[in-house]
Structure formats: C-alpha cells, structure tokens
Design an enzyme around this catalytic site. Structure first.
Site, mmCIF file in Angstrom:
data_model
loop_
_atom_site.group_PDB
_atom_site.id
_atom_site.type_symbol
_atom_site.label_atom_id
_atom_site.label_comp_id
_atom_site.label_asym_id
_atom_site.label_seq_id
_atom_site.Cartn_x
_atom_site.Cartn_y
_atom_site.Cartn_z
ATOM 1 N N LYS A 162 0.858 -1.186 0.000
ATOM 2 C CA LYS A 162 0.000 0.000 0.000
ATOM 3 C C LYS A 162 0.890 1.231 0.000
ATOM 4 O O LYS A 162 1.430 1.639 1.019
ATOM 5 C CB LYS A 162 -0.914 0.043 1.237
ATOM 6 N N GLU B 162 9.690 1.642 10.555
ATOM 7 C CA GLU B 162 10.671 2.706 10.275
ATOM 8 C C GLU B 162 9.942 4.020 10.502
ATOM 9 O O GLU B 162 9.096 4.415 9.693
ATOM 10 C CB GLU B 162 11.164 2.617 8.826
ATOM 11 N N CYS C 207 13.306 11.299 6.715
ATOM 12 C CA CYS C 207 13.308 10.763 8.086
ATOM 13 C C CYS C 207 14.643 11.018 8.760
ATOM 14 O O CYS C 207 14.706 11.268 9.962
ATOM 15 C CB CYS C 207 12.998 9.277 8.053
ATOM 16 N N GLU D 63 9.603 16.231 15.452
ATOM 17 C CA GLU D 63 9.951 16.143 14.031
ATOM 18 C C GLU D 63 9.067 17.117 13.253
ATOM 19 O O GLU D 63 7.847 16.962 13.229
ATOM 20 C CB GLU D 63 9.712 14.716 13.536
#
Ligand code: NAD
Length: 509
Positions: free
Chosen positions: A208, A282, A316, A413
């Site tokens: 997906k 992750e 990331c 973040e």
C-alpha cells in the site's frame, strides 16, 4: 550510472502525459491484473471503509490537481490476501536463482522507464529532478543488491557447536504474506527497501503506497506486469488509512513492514498485535549534526544544508538539530546564512532548483504551525521562518539559533526545511545534546579528527552515522533507528532477515 532515456519525460508536460497515458487510475493491481475500483453506489451501506472515494493527486508546485483516482476498499484487501496466499506456495519454493532473475528484471525495467519514473516523482512529490533521480536510482540498486545477495547464499549452513556426535544445520524460510506500507517522501526507494528483500526471501505481498504519491508507485504495477512476475506475488493497493488498517489487522497477514509517522506507527503496532504478526517499523527522526571545533566550515555548511534542505527537509534522517562548537559558531552561522539564502527555491522540473515545495497542503500547514510555535517561543530566527507567497506549497529554508532543548522545535519532528541549533564546549556535552531526543535514527559528525569522530560515533545513539560525508545510504548498510525511531532494520543482510525466519535441524554426525 543510469542513462537518460527520454528527455521529454523530464518536463511537466512530459510527466503529465505519462500520468495520463500510462498510469492506470481507478484500479488496483491484484493477482497480476488491473482490477477496476468501482465508484461506490450513492445509497451503499456506510461501512467504515466506504467513502466518497474520489481522490485527487496534486502537483505541489502549483497546488493544482494532476489526476483524480479511486481508492481501494477492504474488499480489495480480501481479494489481494487471497491472491497472495494462492501465489505463496509456488513463489516461496522456486529456486532463488529464479527470484533473483525477477528482481534483476524489475531493476532493468525501472532503468528503461527511468525518466518516466523520475518525471512522475517530480510531478507528484515536488522534489527537484536530481533528488528524484537519486530516489529511482537507489531503488534500482536495491533490487539488484538483493538479487545478488540471495544468489550467493547456500540453502543450508553448518552451525558450529561444542557437542560431539551431533550436527546442527541452519536454513531460512520466508516469513509469509506481508503487508508493506510506505510514505510519500521517497516513493520508489522506500518501496524498494521493503519489496526487494520480501521478494528475495520468498514472501508474497500486499503493497500500500502512500495515497499522496500514487503516480510513480502505480507505474511499478506496469513494470511487474511487463516482466511477467507470477500472478498474486505482488498486489498494489492504492488506498488510505482504512486500507492500511485492514491490511495490518488481517488474520492471514504474517508480517507488517511500515514506514511512516510515529502516530500511525503506534496504531499499526496495535493493529498488528491481534494476530501476533512479525513487525518492522521505520518511523520518525530528529537527527543531530555535530560540528567540531576543527571542522572545515565551508564543508560543514554544505553537509548541514544537504542534511536539512534536501527534499525540503522531508526526510526521516534529516539532520534537523545542529550542535556546533562554540569557538566556530560565529563564522559558521555567517557562512550558513549566506549559503542558505542563495539556495534556488522553485519548480522541481527547473534544472536550477535546489529546493522544491512541500508535498501537500497538510505538510505546508504542519510546517507553518511550527513557524507559529517558534514565534510564540521567541526563538531567534537566523533566516527564513515564512511561507512563500506562491500558488504551490513553498516555505523558506529556515534556521533558528540558540534554541533551548525544551523547545517544541528541538524535540519534535517538523518534517520540513527547519533547522534548530545550539552550541557546545566539549565532546561530552555534544554527545549529551545529540542523544537528547526520543528519536535516534541517524547522525552526522563533522571533524578533522577521524579517531575522535569515530569515538563520538560509538556514543551517539543512531542507526546510521556519517562522518564528514553527505547522507549516502548504501544498499549494504542496514537502515533503522534506536528508541522511538522504530523497530528492526531495512537494507543489507538485516533487511533480508526481516522477511525470513531461521530454522534449525539437528542430526547425527
Ligand atoms: P504517515 O504515517 O502519515 O503515513 C504512512 C503510510 O501509512 C501511508 O501509506 C498511509 O496511508 C498509511 N496509514 C495511515 N494510517 C494508517 C493506519 N491506521 N494503518 C495502516 N496504515 C496507515 O506518514 P507520511 O506522512 O506518509 O510520512 C512521513 C513520516 O514517515 C515521517 O514521520 C518520517 O519520519 C517517516 N519516515 C520514516 C522513514 C524511516 O526510514 N525511518 C523513512 C521515510 C519516512
């Protein structure tokens, strides 16, 4: 080096033509065929998975709709699980040389379609052409790497033991049927890091991709079809959160590999818990770049800029916290400001562009929210801190100095081109500041003293550390973090192990 195949695909017009003529919309790639996703009946039962189902894909450079498509429902998940289950026995048992042949064929076909994939990535994600080339090029390298890795492996290995008269053998079996879920920031490479080792290990998959960047991901369906990958081995489901939830909680899925935000990662972990699935996550990062007193300032600034402004900070591993030695802070910030303000911001299709737009209006609002927080927190803004007045989703590359470690911008973040910074006076303080995060994905150290930098690398919590280097990620290097940056490793031999279970056999010697 991948050659340019078709220059016209690397223009907005060319990429739009590819999107219109070659990407199969309103369809899911299931059991080796494109299955039409029908529009829901207006009076249909309003289940959790039923929605209006018209999903727009945007050009982040202009904010305009490139294409409209439909998203899968949980019925497609059921069909895809069935297809992946039926394909499993054959795919998991064929000779590894056959699986390697298919992986090399995917790489070769991607290489043939290189410019089209790059063009679709720029069009749908907004990233500059050179960055999109890295995304596609690294994906190709990843398929080839796993083809080679499995080709070199023997079925059985002998485990040495202290017992006499007994032999212990070890082999690896595929983990089973996998749900692979990816984000939008590097569509091709985040998919390859999962799909290549999963296929290499003998797993069949439901993939997906992010609903935000479906155009390049759907082209992958054409590639799999073209190379004749056996039916049902890979099923691509364009879908949103509901489809991801249906996949990750499905009782016949054995493994979930997810890349994305921590908020969703936590949900995925609990969805996968019900049937005790194997899981790899992750997740996010707030990585540090430490610049030591002996660093070359010009080179350090290039690494800082590459670490935070590549892909408009939507990485990331973005080194979004700068920790610089007090003694060089003044000249470093002067050079950094000048270099940052000279960056060319603009259309990813323009060859001069060094930083493109953010991917979506949601991402724009998220970054704008952090600019507002910085104002409330009275942070010192060296440069940037603004939304650019343009049709697309542009913000200026931004640097805050003397940021307290209690600031939200230090801790969270941002996933945009926003750097926070502070200073240190000795290495122990630099290490303490670098480790002052709930995340621990990556780090960069800039120093003329390699031995001291390696010593620091031992003490910084991160899965991948660059010393005086830009953020190159080799297929041989495992990728993943400590703490809340995730669970498990991708890439390298660890990335293959993530899709395997070891099996031991004891027999008389
Ligand atoms: P996201 O978490 O919003 O979405 C990721 C994927 O999860 C998408 O495909 C989305 O449709 C799907 N999803 C959403 N809800 C779901 C649910 N309930 N169940 C299952 N799937 C669901 O992340 P994003 O905005 O696409 O990507 C940005 C994030 O990804 C950042 O936090 C970034 O740090 C992280 N990321 C991490 C790595 C890494 O290697 N550690 C790499 C790239 C991106």
């Amino acid at each position: 080096m991948v050659e340019l195949m078709n220059a016209t695909s690397l223009t907005r017009e060319g990429a739009t033509q590819t999107a219109q003529n070659e990407v199969v919309l309103n369809a899911a790639y299931i059991n080796g065929d494109w299955i039409e996703i029908e529009a829901p009946a207006t009076d249909s039962d309003n289940t959790d998975f039923d929605h209006t189902n018209n999903h727009a894909l945007y050009d982040p450079n202009s904010g305009e709709v490139i294409a409209t498509t439909r998203l899968c429902t949980n019925n497609h998940v059921e069909t895809a699980v069935k297809a992946a289950s039926e394909a499993y026995d054959s795919w998991s048992q064929i000779d590894v040389s056959e699986r390697a042949r298919y992986l090399n064929a995917i790489a070769a076909s991607m290489e043939q379609q290189f410019d089209k994939l790059v063009g679709l990535s720029v069009l749908n994600n907004g990233k500059p052409i050179e960055e999109a080339k890295i995304d596609v090029g690294d994906a190709i390298a990843c398929y080839r790497y796993y083809a080679n890795l499995i080709s070199d492996q023997d079925t059985w290995s002998e485990v040495s033991t202290l017992e006499s008269g007994l032999r212990l053998l070890k082999t690896y079996a595929p983990v089973g049927i996998c749900a692979l879920i990816t984000p939008w920031n590097f569509p091709m490479v985040t998919t390859a890091w999962k799909l290549a080792p999963a296929l290499a290990a003998g797993c069949t998959v439901l993939l997906k991709p992010s609903e935000v960047t479906l155009l390049p991901e759907l082209m992958l369906g054409n590639i799999l079809s073209k190379i004749g990958l056996p039916k049902g081995v890979v099923n691509i489901l364009p879908g949103a959160a509901e489809v991801g939830a249906a996949m990750t909680s499905h009782p016949h899925i054995d493994k979930v590999s997810f890349t994305g935000s921590n908020v969703v990662g936590e949900k995925v972990m609990s969805q996968a818990a019900t049937s005790v699935k194997d899981i790899s996550l992750e997740l996010g990062g707030k990585s540090a770049i430490v610049v030591c007193a002996d660093a070359d300032i010009d080179h350090a600034c290039d690494l800082i800029i590459g670490g935070i402004f590549t892909n408009a900070g939507q990485i990331c591993s973005a080194t979004s916290r700068l920790i610089v030695h007090q003694s060089i802070a003044e000249p470093l910030f002067a050079t950094l400001k000048a270099k940052t303000e000279s960056l060319q911001i603009g259309d990813g299709f323009d060859a001069d562009t060094q930083m493109g737009p953010l991917v979506s209006v949601q991402q724009l609002n998220q970054v704008k929210n952090y600019f507002d927080i910085a104002t409330i927190e009275q942070l010192t803004c060296l440069t940037g801190g603004e939304v650019i007045d343009a049709a697309g989703y542009f913000v200026s590359p931004t640097i805050y100095t003397e940021v307290p470690t209690t600031s939200q911008l230090w801790m969270e973040e941002v996933f945009g081109p926003v750097l926070v910074s502070t200073t240190f006076t000795d290495n122990a303080e630099a290490i303490r500041l670098a480790n002052d995060s709930k995340f621990a994905l990556a780090a960069t150290i800039v120093s003329a003293d390699e031995a001291a930098a390696l010593e620091m690398a031992l003490q910084i919590q991160a899965g991948h550390i660059w010393i005086n280097e830009q953020q190159i990620v080799l297929p041989e290097a495992g990728w993943g973090g400590f703490k809340q940056s995730g669970i498990g490793r991708e890439l390298g031999s660890d990335g293959l192990s993530a899709y395997q279970k070891s099996k031991h056999v004891l027999l008389t010697d």
